[in-house]
Each structure stands twice: as C-alpha cells, then as structure tokens.
Enzyme design. Structure first.
Site, PDB file in Angstrom:
ATOM      1  N   SER A   1      -2.658   2.859 -11.474  1.00 23.95           N
ATOM      2  CA  SER A   1      -2.823   1.365 -12.099  1.00 23.95           C
ATOM      3  C   SER A   1      -3.732   1.489 -13.243  1.00 23.95           C
ATOM      4  O   SER A   1      -4.494   2.736 -13.422  1.00 23.95           O
ATOM      5  CB  SER A   1      -3.517   0.632 -10.813  1.00 23.95           C
ATOM      6  OG  SER A   1      -4.057  -0.616 -11.352  1.00 23.95           O
TER       7      SER A   1
ATOM      8  N   TYR B   1      -9.747  -1.428  -4.468  1.00 26.51           N
ATOM      9  CA  TYR B   1      -8.419  -1.161  -5.106  1.00 26.51           C
ATOM     10  C   TYR B   1      -8.872  -0.119  -6.486  1.00 26.51           C
ATOM     11  O   TYR B   1      -8.180   1.002  -6.537  1.00 26.51           O
ATOM     12  CB  TYR B   1      -7.840  -2.409  -5.597  1.00 26.51           C
ATOM     13  CG  TYR B   1      -6.566  -2.205  -6.313  1.00 26.51           C
ATOM     14  CD1 TYR B   1      -5.347  -2.079  -5.540  1.00 26.51           C
ATOM     15  CD2 TYR B   1      -6.409  -2.272  -7.809  1.00 26.51           C
ATOM     16  CE1 TYR B   1      -4.265  -2.121  -5.878  1.00 26.51           C
ATOM     17  CE2 TYR B   1      -5.150  -2.103  -8.087  1.00 26.51           C
ATOM     18  CZ  TYR B   1      -3.897  -1.995  -7.240  1.00 26.51           C
ATOM     19  OH  TYR B   1      -2.886  -1.856  -7.786  1.00 26.51           O
TER      20      TYR B   1
END
Length: 251
Positions: free
Chosen positions: A143, A156
């Site tokens: 990401s 995350y």
C-alpha cells in the site's frame, strides 16, 4: 501478457483488487485458484470468470491460520501439480481509526495477523513448493501506507511497511533460484476498505481527492493489470521492487 496456463493463487479474491486480479489472470488464460475467507464471495468471482470462458476454482482460506494456508497450497498442488504464482492480496483495516495511544489491542492483533503474518505464511509455504519445482513468482499487495505515514492507522501502516520489507528480503534470498518476488503499492483505490472509511467519514472524500494529483481514486482493474504484468514472463528481470500506483499522491 504472458501468463497462459500458469497456476495462480489469489488470496482475498472475493472482492475488490483481489477479484479484479483473479479475473485479469483468467482473461489472459491462466488457471486461477480464487481464495477468500468468505466462500460465497469467492464462488461469485469464480462464476464471473467462468461466464467469460476462464478457468477458476474456489479454495477457501483464512490466511491468518497457518493450517488454512497449508491446505490452500497442498490442495492447489494436488489438483494442478504446481504453483506458478501467488498473489498475497488478503488484507483488512482496523475497526477504529485512532491515534497510537488510544489504539486498541484488538485492532493491532487482528490487522497484523492478516496483513503481515498472513503474507509470511503464504510466502513461506509457496516458496517451499516453488523451490521444489525450480521456479515461481510472488506478488504482494502492499500500500501507499507501506511507504508513507498514515494517520490514526498504526496497525495497517505497520503491516504494509512490513510487506514491503518482506518482499525485498525474500527477493534477495531467492534471486538465484528462478523465483521473483515483487509488491504493488496502491494509493487510494475504490475498494471495500475505502468504502468503509468513507461511510464513517464522508467528509474525507473531497479531502482525499484533493491530495491525489489525478483528482480521482484508482480502479481495482488498474491495480490488477500491474499485478499480472509483474507475474508474467514480460518482466523476467524485475524482482524486489515496489510498484506504486497512486495517481501521483506520493509526489
């Protein structure tokens, strides 16, 4: 892209980037093992692939459970005799967006279990099979949050930074073994995770788009094209790389 007849596992392929990636592999004549913790969603992806004339089967798995990943790899090899590509896409976000001091232990443990430990399990077991057969290709879905700080999103962010690091370390280890390992780092992409965020904070829609030079979110299909390209024979000299697809956000 040259992925014809390759045997490909895509985790988290019941929706979003995973589903788009599974469909894109099938479009290019690979055989796809559609894996997801939610069997019905995986079945829907398989049905859509078959409607387009592609080849796909469902093998459900929770990547946070080592025994599930063992079964995923062993069933794939039992059915098809090999494993050419695994795309480690399964991922979750925290239930609550909080600063570090207020971050819940549940959100830390659950996100790390899927996004980081799950990728490790899949890489470890896929690499064992790929070493036996003398070739293989791994694409990890990281990401933009694995390259830059992400506010109120510690687990995350930590997990995706870890995926980038694991990708590079393993790529270095297996570069002489005919096994390539790369990652893609999507920016803000239309997905279940983004929808969940915007449902809680609708005001963030305009704010997020304001920091994307292209002034739009990415499409799952755009990420899928990069994944299939990295897994194909068209990129035989690429390993240990992170390809960022973010509409220019990182600029």
């Amino acid at each position: 892209m040259q992925v014809k007849d390759k045997i490909v596992i895509v985790t988290g392929a019941g929706s979003g980037i995973g589903a788009a990636t599974a469909k894109h592999f099938a479009k290019h004549h690979a055989t796809v093992i559609v894996s997801d913790i939610k069997e019905e969603k995986a079945k829907t992806t398989v049905e859509q692939i078959k409607q387009e004339g592609g080849k796909a089967v469902v093998i459900t798995a929770n990547v946070a459970k080592y025994e599930d990943v063992e079964q995923l790899i062993s069933e794939t090899v039992s059915q098809f005799g090999q494993l050419d590509v695994i795309v480690n896409n399964a991922g979750i976000g925290p239930r609550n967006m909080s600063k570090t001091a207020e971050y819940t232990l549940e959100d830390w443990d659950s996100v790390i279990a899927v996004n980081q430990t799950g990728v490790f399990y899949c890489m470890k077991l896929a690499l064992q099979q790929m070493m036996k057969q003398g070739s293989g290709n791994i694409v990890n879905i990281a990401s933009l949050a694995g390259l830059k700080a992400s506010l109120n999103n510690l687990s995350y962010c930590a997990s995706k930074f870890a995926v980038v690091g694991m990708t590079k370390s393993a790529a270095l280890e297996y570069a002489t073994k005919n096994i390539r390992i790369n990652a893609v780092c999507p920016g803000y992409t239309e997905s279940a995770l983004l929808s969940k965020l915007l449902s809680v904070r609708p005001d963030m829609d305009d704010m997020l788009k304001s920091v994307i030079p292209m002034k739009r979110y990415g499409q799952a299909e755009e990420i899928a094209e990069a994944v299939v390209w990295l897994a194909s024979e068209n990129t035989k000299f690429i390993t240990g790389q992170t390809i960022t697809l973010d509409g220019g956000t990182s600029l």
